[in-house]
Design a protein around this motif. Structure first.
Motif, PDB file in Angstrom:
ATOM      1  N   HIS A  88      14.900  -7.752   3.454  1.00 22.31           N
ATOM      2  CA  HIS A  88      15.106  -6.316   3.240  1.00 22.31           C
ATOM      3  C   HIS A  88      14.131  -5.458   4.047  1.00 22.31           C
ATOM      4  CE1 HIS A  88      17.587  -7.843   0.047  1.00 22.31           C
ATOM      5  NE2 HIS A  88      16.546  -8.273  -0.637  1.00 22.31           N
ATOM      6  N   VAL A  89      13.643  -5.998   5.148  1.00 26.41           N
ATOM      7  CA  VAL A  89      12.723  -5.256   6.018  1.00 26.41           C
ATOM      8  C   VAL A  89      13.135  -5.504   7.460  1.00 26.41           C
ATOM      9  CG1 VAL A  89      10.347  -5.053   6.849  1.00 26.41           C
ATOM     10  CG2 VAL A  89      10.784  -5.299   4.412  1.00 26.41           C
ATOM     11  N   ASP A  90      13.120  -4.443   8.259  1.00 27.34           N
ATOM     12  CA  ASP A  90      13.421  -4.576   9.678  1.00 27.34           C
ATOM     13  C   ASP A  90      12.431  -3.733  10.465  1.00 27.34           C
ATOM     14  OD1 ASP A  90      14.603  -5.380  11.985  1.00 27.34           O
ATOM     15  OD2 ASP A  90      16.359  -4.074  11.824  1.00 27.34           O
ATOM     16  N   VAL A  91      12.119  -4.176  11.677  1.00 25.70           N
ATOM     17  CA  VAL A  91      11.188  -3.460  12.549  1.00 25.70           C
ATOM     18  C   VAL A  91      11.911  -3.102  13.838  1.00 25.70           C
ATOM     19  CG1 VAL A  91       9.007  -3.572  13.786  1.00 25.70           C
ATOM     20  CG2 VAL A  91       9.217  -4.687  11.559  1.00 25.70           C
ATOM     21  N   ARG A  92      11.849  -1.846  14.218  1.00 29.71           N
ATOM     22  CA  ARG A  92      12.468  -1.380  15.458  1.00 29.71           C
ATOM     23  C   ARG A  92      11.489  -0.501  16.220  1.00 29.71           C
ATOM     24  NH1 ARG A  92      18.238  -1.085  14.989  1.00 29.71           N
ATOM     25  NH2 ARG A  92      18.897  -2.853  13.689  1.00 29.71           N
ATOM     26  N   ASP A  93      11.718  -0.390  17.530  1.00 33.18           N
ATOM     27  CA  ASP A  93      10.970   0.606  18.274  1.00 33.18           C
ATOM     28  C   ASP A  93      11.766   1.911  18.268  1.00 33.18           C
ATOM     29  OD1 ASP A  93      13.026   0.111  20.018  1.00 33.18           O
ATOM     30  OD2 ASP A  93      11.802  -0.818  21.565  1.00 33.18           O
ATOM     31  N   ALA A  94      11.150   2.967  18.740  1.00 31.62           N
ATOM     32  CA  ALA A  94      11.779   4.290  18.658  1.00 31.62           C
ATOM     33  C   ALA A  94      13.082   4.358  19.444  1.00 31.62           C
ATOM     34  CB  ALA A  94      10.811   5.357  19.154  1.00 31.62           C
ATOM     35  N   ALA A  95      13.172   3.568  20.514  1.00 30.59           N
ATOM     36  CA  ALA A  95      14.380   3.580  21.337  1.00 30.59           C
ATOM     37  C   ALA A  95      15.486   2.710  20.763  1.00 30.59           C
ATOM     38  CB  ALA A  95      14.045   3.117  22.753  1.00 30.59           C
ATOM     39  N   GLY A  96      15.172   1.887  19.761  1.00 30.66           N
ATOM     40  CA  GLY A  96      16.146   0.934  19.257  1.00 30.66           C
ATOM     41  C   GLY A  96      16.770   1.296  17.919  1.00 30.66           C
ATOM     42  N   ILE A  97      16.550   2.519  17.448  1.00 26.58           N
ATOM     43  CA  ILE A  97      17.129   2.912  16.162  1.00 26.58           C
ATOM     44  C   ILE A  97      18.598   3.264  16.343  1.00 26.58           C
ATOM     45  CG2 ILE A  97      14.932   3.698  15.221  1.00 26.58           C
ATOM     46  CD1 ILE A  97      15.818   6.564  15.797  1.00 26.58           C
ATOM     47  N   ASP A  98      19.358   3.138  15.279  1.00 24.50           N
ATOM     48  CA  ASP A  98      20.767   3.463  15.307  1.00 24.50           C
ATOM     49  C   ASP A  98      21.175   4.014  13.941  1.00 24.50           C
ATOM     50  OD1 ASP A  98      21.906   1.149  13.586  1.00 24.50           O
ATOM     51  OD2 ASP A  98      20.643   0.144  15.057  1.00 24.50           O
ATOM     52  N   PRO A  99      22.337   4.649  13.829  1.00 23.91           N
ATOM     53  CA  PRO A  99      22.750   5.259  12.558  1.00 23.91           C
ATOM     54  C   PRO A  99      22.844   4.262  11.409  1.00 23.91           C
ATOM     55  CG  PRO A  99      24.172   5.999  14.340  1.00 23.91           C
ATOM     56  CD  PRO A  99      23.318   4.918  14.900  1.00 23.91           C
ATOM     57  N   VAL A 100      23.354   3.061  11.670  1.00 27.75           N
ATOM     58  CA  VAL A 100      23.547   2.082  10.606  1.00 27.75           C
ATOM     59  C   VAL A 100      22.211   1.620  10.032  1.00 27.75           C
ATOM     60  CG1 VAL A 100      24.460  -0.202  10.074  1.00 27.75           C
ATOM     61  CG2 VAL A 100      25.746   1.325  11.557  1.00 27.75           C
ATOM     62  N   VAL A 124      20.609   4.405   7.733  1.00 29.80           N
ATOM     63  CA  VAL A 124      21.211   4.627   6.415  1.00 29.80           C
ATOM     64  C   VAL A 124      21.215   3.361   5.567  1.00 29.80           C
ATOM     65  CG1 VAL A 124      22.698   6.457   7.317  1.00 29.80           C
ATOM     66  CG2 VAL A 124      23.581   4.132   7.170  1.00 29.80           C
ATOM     67  N   GLY A 125      20.849   2.215   6.155  1.00 32.76           N
ATOM     68  CA  GLY A 125      20.975   0.953   5.444  1.00 32.76           C
ATOM     69  C   GLY A 125      19.768   0.543   4.625  1.00 32.76           C
ATOM     70  N   PHE A 126      18.684   1.319   4.674  1.00 32.84           N
ATOM     71  CA  PHE A 126      17.471   0.983   3.929  1.00 32.84           C
ATOM     72  C   PHE A 126      17.090   2.117   2.987  1.00 32.84           C
ATOM     73  CE2 PHE A 126      17.302  -1.611   7.733  1.00 32.84           C
ATOM     74  CZ  PHE A 126      16.835  -2.826   7.263  1.00 32.84           C
ATOM     75  N   GLU A 127      16.384   1.752   1.917  1.00 30.48           N
ATOM     76  CA  GLU A 127      15.968   2.775   0.953  1.00 30.48           C
ATOM     77  C   GLU A 127      14.958   3.742   1.569  1.00 30.48           C
ATOM     78  OE1 GLU A 127      14.515   0.987  -2.588  1.00 30.48           O
ATOM     79  OE2 GLU A 127      16.408  -0.011  -3.076  1.00 30.48           O
ATOM     80  N   GLU A 151       0.832  -1.207   0.000  1.00 28.75           N
ATOM     81  CA  GLU A 151       0.000   0.000   0.000  1.00 28.75           C
ATOM     82  C   GLU A 151       0.864   1.254   0.000  1.00 28.75           C
ATOM     83  OE1 GLU A 151      -2.739   0.035   3.212  1.00 28.75           O
ATOM     84  OE2 GLU A 151      -3.622  -1.927   2.729  1.00 28.75           O
ATOM     85  N   TYR A 152       1.997   1.194   0.717  1.00 24.21           N
ATOM     86  CA  TYR A 152       2.911   2.340   0.775  1.00 24.21           C
ATOM     87  C   TYR A 152       4.027   2.243  -0.262  1.00 24.21           C
ATOM     88  CZ  TYR A 152       0.659   3.009   5.313  1.00 24.21           C
ATOM     89  OH  TYR A 152      -0.264   3.195   6.324  1.00 24.21           O
ATOM     90  N   LYS A 153       3.969   1.197  -1.119  1.00 26.34           N
ATOM     91  CA  LYS A 153       4.956   0.981  -2.179  1.00 26.34           C
ATOM     92  C   LYS A 153       6.373   0.853  -1.602  1.00 26.34           C
ATOM     93  CE  LYS A 153       2.157   3.458  -5.574  1.00 26.34           C
ATOM     94  NZ  LYS A 153       2.067   4.588  -6.510  1.00 26.34           N
ATOM     95  N   LEU A 154       6.489  -0.012  -0.600  1.00 23.44           N
ATOM     96  CA  LEU A 154       7.771  -0.228   0.061  1.00 23.44           C
ATOM     97  C   LEU A 154       8.193  -1.682  -0.107  1.00 23.44           C
ATOM     98  CD1 LEU A 154       7.104   1.606   3.453  1.00 23.44           C
ATOM     99  CD2 LEU A 154       8.269   2.521   1.460  1.00 23.44           C
ATOM    100  N   ASP A 155       9.461  -1.902  -0.435  1.00 27.77           N
ATOM    101  CA  ASP A 155       9.995  -3.262  -0.477  1.00 27.77           C
ATOM    102  C   ASP A 155      11.348  -3.367   0.220  1.00 27.77           C
ATOM    103  OD1 ASP A 155      11.443  -1.822  -2.272  1.00 27.77           O
ATOM    104  OD2 ASP A 155      11.109  -3.141  -3.986  1.00 27.77           O
ATOM    105  N   ASN A 156      11.947  -2.228   0.517  1.00 27.85           N
ATOM    106  CA  ASN A 156      13.212  -2.186   1.243  1.00 27.85           C
ATOM    107  C   ASN A 156      13.084  -1.067   2.267  1.00 27.85           C
ATOM    108  OD1 ASN A 156      15.915  -1.530   2.071  1.00 27.85           O
ATOM    109  ND2 ASN A 156      16.682  -2.657   0.307  1.00 27.85           N
ATOM    110  N   ALA A 157      12.714  -1.424   3.494  1.00 24.51           N
ATOM    111  CA  ALA A 157      12.349  -0.377   4.439  1.00 24.51           C
ATOM    112  C   ALA A 157      12.638  -0.766   5.881  1.00 24.51           C
ATOM    113  CB  ALA A 157      10.871  -0.021   4.293  1.00 24.51           C
ATOM    114  N   LEU A 158      12.865   0.241   6.678  1.00 21.76           N
ATOM    115  CA  LEU A 158      12.960   0.113   8.130  1.00 21.76           C
ATOM    116  C   LEU A 158      11.686   0.684   8.729  1.00 21.76           C
ATOM    117  CD1 LEU A 158      14.568  -0.337  10.806  1.00 21.76           C
ATOM    118  CD2 LEU A 158      15.363   2.016  10.557  1.00 21.76           C
TER     119      LEU A 158
END
Length: 201
Positions: free
Chosen positions: A166-178, A181-184, A140-147
């Motif tokens: 090519h998909v990862d799920v994180r909570d707001a406290a678990g995000i990091d720089p890598v 920048v690692g997803f489209e 629906e959001y036209k995503l195939d490579n996303a965090l």
């Protein structure tokens, strides 16, 4: 500044300090490199000539054999000898100040906004832990490579997304720089966006 909501009408207001910062490539590179270096195990170990067992006796007499003189059979030149510059366990961690880390996170998020790679949605929930439902919602959001960043990772979402490439799920406290920048694309819910803003603003 205002960020438009995807899949709904309206926008959400966010701080210019957190999402409107100029991109500092040198700072981002330093923080990303330090983060990846800190993840290295650093447990590689080899034996030098003193750590290899044996070699205590002189293998043959000093003179008269026609061979090069040798004091031990555990020299790096010999078979079964020690390693010349043996690797030892070490830490690859680099020092990064909290101020630098937060500034780099602001730079990355601001650049995602400028490149239109940050997708803001009102909410992202699944009724059941079904991968098919999850993939359909991504389509629906036209995503195939996303965090995906949510305020708290619900079990249904985690179970449905864990087998999707090519998909990862994180909570707001678990995000990091890598991960940023690692997803489209980076899809973030409004509650998670506000939580990130509280930390970085």
């Amino acid at each position: 500044m205002n960020l438009n909501l995807t899949g709904a009408t309206g926008s959400v207001e966010v701080s210019d300090l957190a999402f409107g910062k100029e991109f500092n490539e040198t700072l981002v590179h330093q923080v990303v490199t330090a983060y990846m270096a800190a993840g290295r195990q650093g447990s590689k170990a080899q034996k030098n000539r003193s750590a290899v067992s044996g070699g205590g006796a002189k293998p043959f007499r000093q003179k008269g054999t026609g061979r090069a003189r040798a004091g031990t059979s555990r020299s790096p030149l010999w078979r079964a000898g020690g390693v010349t510059f043996a690797a030892q366990p070490r830490s690859f961690a680099q020092k990064v100040n909290k101020k630098m880390y937060r500034a780099a996170m602001r730079c990355i998020l601001s650049e995602l906004v400028r490149q239109e790679r940050l997708v803001v949605v009102e909410d992202f929930q699944l009724e059941a832990p079904k991968t098919k439902q999850f993939v359909a919602k991504l389509d629906e959001y036209k995503l195939d490579n996303a965090l995906l960043i949510t305020e708290n990772v619900e079990q249904n979402l985690y179970l449905a997304a864990r087998n999707v490439p090519h998909v990862d799920v994180r909570d707001a406290a678990g995000i990091d720089p890598v991960s940023l920048v690692g997803f489209e694309k980076v899809l973030v819910t409004v509650p998670a966006l506000k939580k990130i803003e509280e930390v970085l603003a």
